[in-house]
Design a protein around this motif. Structure first.
Motif, mmCIF file in Angstrom:
data_model
loop_
_atom_site.group_PDB
_atom_site.id
_atom_site.type_symbol
_atom_site.label_atom_id
_atom_site.label_comp_id
_atom_site.label_asym_id
_atom_site.label_seq_id
_atom_site.Cartn_x
_atom_site.Cartn_y
_atom_site.Cartn_z
ATOM 1 N N LEU A 166 -2.239 -5.128 5.542
ATOM 2 C CA LEU A 166 -1.761 -3.766 5.347
ATOM 3 C C LEU A 166 -1.063 -3.619 4.003
ATOM 4 O O LEU A 166 -0.527 -4.593 3.459
ATOM 5 C CB LEU A 166 -0.809 -3.373 6.477
ATOM 6 N N TYR A 203 -2.436 5.535 6.637
ATOM 7 C CA TYR A 203 -2.616 4.928 5.319
ATOM 8 C C TYR A 203 -3.717 5.672 4.572
ATOM 9 O O TYR A 203 -4.638 6.230 5.188
ATOM 10 C CB TYR A 203 -2.985 3.445 5.424
ATOM 11 N N THR A 227 0.554 2.868 -0.604
ATOM 12 C CA THR A 227 0.125 3.322 0.730
ATOM 13 C C THR A 227 -1.389 3.269 0.895
ATOM 14 O O THR A 227 -1.926 3.867 1.836
ATOM 15 C CB THR A 227 0.613 4.767 0.952
ATOM 16 N N PRO A 282 3.464 2.587 4.875
ATOM 17 C CA PRO A 282 2.559 3.653 5.295
ATOM 18 C C PRO A 282 2.973 4.984 4.704
ATOM 19 O O PRO A 282 3.986 5.108 4.022
ATOM 20 C CB PRO A 282 2.708 3.640 6.822
ATOM 21 N N LEU A 326 -4.869 1.567 1.793
ATOM 22 C CA LEU A 326 -5.461 0.486 2.588
ATOM 23 C C LEU A 326 -6.904 0.305 2.137
ATOM 24 O O LEU A 326 -7.716 1.239 2.213
ATOM 25 C CB LEU A 326 -5.405 0.826 4.081
#
Length: 520
Positions: free
Chosen positions: A468, A493, A445, A472, A447
């Motif tokens: 990405l 994120y 998760t 998430p 970023l």
């Protein structure tokens, strides 16, 4: 077969039958107890079926039937039945069976390796079932925790109880054995003392008889005596030889197998021994240059010279004998008895039985020395012993009962150590695994800040997806500001790998990125 033997055999048969009946009754009661949760939580009223109840009862019955011969098998069956119901292993129908079979496996099993293999196989099988059914990874952590509580902990308790019972049983057995052995100590000591007395008789009296036979042989050949006196001397020589043989046979019967040589002290010195041999007609030259010798070594030196003179009187009555006692290195005393070839032939009946040198070798060994004997190049015979001037101190040895009790204590300590390090190792492995999985989940998760800066408002969603992470967060963090009005959906994120906040928020509208922000 005597009536007493038949009666004892019938009693043993009845006792075994009662034990078997009692064992079966206890197993049956335990099976009924373990079946209660299966009936309560697998019946149709609880969302199950009677087929499931029958299958569970059959599994538990098979475990009870095989448990006394193969203690780990019931635990395998209970774990398999529990995994079939739930991938988290902890299930109400089989929880009690897991705990009971785990304790009995630790209590009954001799070896620990089958249980350890089972503890490793259950998490692997549970993980395979979770992956096959598409379950969450958190279920596997629940399985590990459940296995530690319902499998490993009862098994360790059973191992501890087994080791403790073994220690107590060993103590009682050793106490009973020591009590029985103590009853025979007096008789054994009396027999041992008789054997020592017999050995001393063989050593001293045999030597005296040999010298007596030697003197009688000299009288038999003395021309100054008349025929009657010479015949009487010959009969005396033969009687002494026969008495020596009978004494050897009797002492051989009285001696115990493997018994140490007697260590009774002689009542004369080496010089007195040589003087007595000379008085009996044996030609002996003594060369003694030693000083005071310790008691056990002095007795061994006396015994070596006595045996050498006895053999010389038996096998070489007409030959001069040389006796030498010296200390060449200051740490050992050497006693040598050398006999050259005899001019005449030994008298009849004076053959040695071979037991004197065997006993002498044992006595020299007990004094810490070595004995050598054999023929000389000239055809004679030599007997030599090297003994330490300082007698060796005997090494104290613990009795067998103490060694066995110490072994039982070490086994108990090893079992307790296993009861400590196995849970610690499991907890360490579980913690390490959970930390690794947690880091992996957080990375899924996360970023990257560089990728976040590449995202621009208004960009179509398909162009944003490659930048990405895999997935998430499950939702916004606590106390997050409200989402912008009119957005279709928003995703969150991680902005840092190890911290929960701050987070990145990406909101979409009509398939385009409509808002991006970093929430504190």
């Amino acid at each position: 077969m005597p009536d007493g033997v038949r009666a004892r055999a019938r009693v043993r048969v009845r006792v075994r039958a009662r034990v078997r009946v009692r064992v079966r009754v206890l197993d049956g009661l335990l099976w009924l107890l373990l079946c209660v949760p299966v009936v309560l939580f697998s019946a149709p009223d609880d969302g199950g079926s009677w087929h499931r109840v029958a299958a569970g009862a059959a599994v538990l019955a098979a475990g009870m039937a095989l448990g006394r011969r193969w203690p780990t098998v019931p635990l395998v069956l209970a774990a398999a039945g529990s995994l079939a119901v739930s991938p988290e292993l902890f299930t109400p129908p089989y929880a009690l069976a897991l705990v009971a079979f785990g304790y009995l496996a630790g209590r009954r099993a001799e070896r620990t390796r089958p249980a350890l293999w089972l503890f490793a196989a259950v998490p692997v099988a549970g993980l395979a079932r979770i992956l096959a059914t598409g379950g969450a990874l958190t279920q596997w952590f629940a399985l590990l925790l459940s296995g530690a509580l319902t499998l490993v902990a009862p098994w360790l308790i059973g191992r501890y109880v087994r080791q403790y019972d073994r220690l107590v049983r060993s103590g009682w057995e050793l106490a009973d054995r020591m009590e029985r052995e103590q009853e025979a100590v007096a008789d054994r000591e009396r027999l041992r003392e008789r054997s020592r007395i017999a050995g001393d008789m063989h050593d001293s009296l045999g030597h005296d008889l040999a010298l007596l036979a030697l003197r009688a042989g000299a009288l038999e050949l003395d021309p100054a005596l008349g025929p009657e006196q010479q015949r009487a001397a010959g009969e005396l020589r033969r009687a002494a030889a026969d008495a020596t043989g009978r004494l050897r046979d009797i002492i051989g019967v009285l001696r115990e197998d493997g018994e140490d040589a007697p260590v009774a002290p002689p009542d004369e010195s080496v010089a007195d021994l040589v003087a007595r041999a000379r008085a009996s007609g044996l030609t002996v030259a003594l060369d003694d240059t030693t000083g005071p010798v310790p008691g056990m070594t002095a007795r061994a030196v006396h015994r070596v010279i006595q045996e050498g003179l006895t053999n010389a009187a038996k096998h070489a009555p007409g030959a001069p004998v040389r006796v030498r006692v010296h200390t060449p290195d200051g740490t050992h005393v050497h006693a040598d008895v050398t006999t050259p070839p005899a001019d005449g032939t030994p008298g009849p009946g004076l053959a040695s039985g071979g037991t004197g040198l065997v006993g002498l070798d044992e006595r020299v060994r007990l004094a810490g020395g070595t004995l050598r004997h054999g023929a000389t190049p000239e055809g004679g015979f030599t007997l030599s012993a090297a003994l330490p001037l300082r007698s060796p101190s005997p090494r104290p040895t613990a009795p067998r009962s103490a060694r066995e009790l110490d072994l039982a204590r070490r086994q108990v300590r090893r079992g307790l150590a296993q009861a400590i390090w196995i849970p610690l190792a499991l907890l360490t492995a579980l913690g390490t695994l959970m930390a690794g999985v947690g880091l992996y989940t957080q990375h899924q998760t996360y970023l990257e800040p560089e990728d976040y800066t590449r995202l621009h408002v208004g960009t179509p969603r398909p162009y944003i997806t490659p930048f990405l992470p895999a997935r998430p967060l499950d939702g916004p963090p606590h106390a997050a500001p409200p989402e912008p009005h009119g957005m279709d959906e928003c995703f969150y994120y991680r902005s840092t790998l190890l911290a929960a906040i701050p987070v990145y928020r990406l909101c979409y509208e009509d398939g385009h990125l409509a808002d991006k922000s970093k929430l504190p």
